[in-house]
Motif scaffolding. Structure first.
Motif, PDB file in Angstrom:
ATOM      1  N   GLN A  38       0.829  -1.200   0.000  1.00  0.00           N
ATOM      2  CA  GLN A  38       0.000   0.000   0.000  1.00  0.00           C
ATOM      3  C   GLN A  38       0.868   1.256   0.000  1.00  0.00           C
ATOM      4  N   GLU A  39       1.942   1.221   0.773  1.00  0.00           N
ATOM      5  CA  GLU A  39       2.858   2.369   0.820  1.00  0.00           C
ATOM      6  C   GLU A  39       3.516   2.592  -0.542  1.00  0.00           C
ATOM      7  N   GLY A  47      -0.304   8.876 -12.403  1.00  0.00           N
ATOM      8  CA  GLY A  47      -0.416   8.249 -13.709  1.00  0.00           C
ATOM      9  C   GLY A  47      -0.186   6.742 -13.648  1.00  0.00           C
ATOM     10  N   PHE A  48       0.777   6.331 -12.837  1.00  0.00           N
ATOM     11  CA  PHE A  48       1.048   4.898 -12.672  1.00  0.00           C
ATOM     12  C   PHE A  48      -0.050   4.226 -11.836  1.00  0.00           C
ATOM     13  N   GLN A  49      -0.569   4.956 -10.836  1.00  0.00           N
ATOM     14  CA  GLN A  49      -1.644   4.395 -10.010  1.00  0.00           C
ATOM     15  C   GLN A  49      -2.861   4.050 -10.861  1.00  0.00           C
ATOM     16  N   MET A  57      -1.528  -3.676  -8.518  1.00  0.00           N
ATOM     17  CA  MET A  57      -1.174  -3.512  -7.103  1.00  0.00           C
ATOM     18  C   MET A  57      -2.422  -3.447  -6.228  1.00  0.00           C
ATOM     19  N   THR A  58      -3.429  -2.671  -6.658  1.00  0.00           N
ATOM     20  CA  THR A  58      -4.642  -2.567  -5.834  1.00  0.00           C
ATOM     21  C   THR A  58      -5.365  -3.908  -5.752  1.00  0.00           C
ATOM     22  N   ASP A  62      -6.095  -5.782  -2.277  1.00  0.00           N
ATOM     23  CA  ASP A  62      -7.435  -6.274  -1.936  1.00  0.00           C
ATOM     24  C   ASP A  62      -7.398  -7.764  -1.594  1.00  0.00           C
ATOM     25  N   SER A  63      -6.642  -8.531  -2.361  1.00  0.00           N
ATOM     26  CA  SER A  63      -6.537  -9.970  -2.094  1.00  0.00           C
ATOM     27  C   SER A  63      -5.901 -10.235  -0.737  1.00  0.00           C
ATOM     28  N   LEU A  64      -4.879  -9.464  -0.388  1.00  0.00           N
ATOM     29  CA  LEU A  64      -4.239  -9.629   0.924  1.00  0.00           C
ATOM     30  C   LEU A  64      -5.211  -9.272   2.045  1.00  0.00           C
TER      31      LEU A  64
END
Length: 91
Positions: A38-39, A47-49, A57-58, A62-64
């Protein structure tokens, strides 16, 4: 319930408590990994997010979180099982 049966149930309670501790360790480790991910995500440029990497990554975060929730459920179920075993023993 006789003494031998109570000893068997005592053994189950001890084993379940060991499992619970191991699950708690796993959950804490997963939480640390999720926080790190998350960090990293939070420090990415916007733009990468919003891109493929950010979405990946999100999804992983969420899976974790779902895994942690499932482990919490497992802990709760172990605690409930131990309470039922104690009840069966008359305690």
């Amino acid at each position: 319930m006789n003494t031998a049966q109570r000893k068997v149930l005592d053994g189950f309670i001890a084993e379940l408590e060991d499992f619970k501790e191991k699950i708690e360790i796993c959950k804490n480790t997963i939480e640390e990994l999720k926080d790190e991910e998350q960090e990293k995500y939070d420090n990415m440029p916007e733009g990468f997010q919003n891109g493929e990497k950010g979405e990946t990554m999100t999804s992983g975060i969420d899976s974790l979180e779902n895994a942690m929730s499932n482990l919490d459920d497992a802990i709760t179920n172990i605690e409930s099982a131990n309470e039922e075993i104690l009840s069966a023993k008359g305690e």
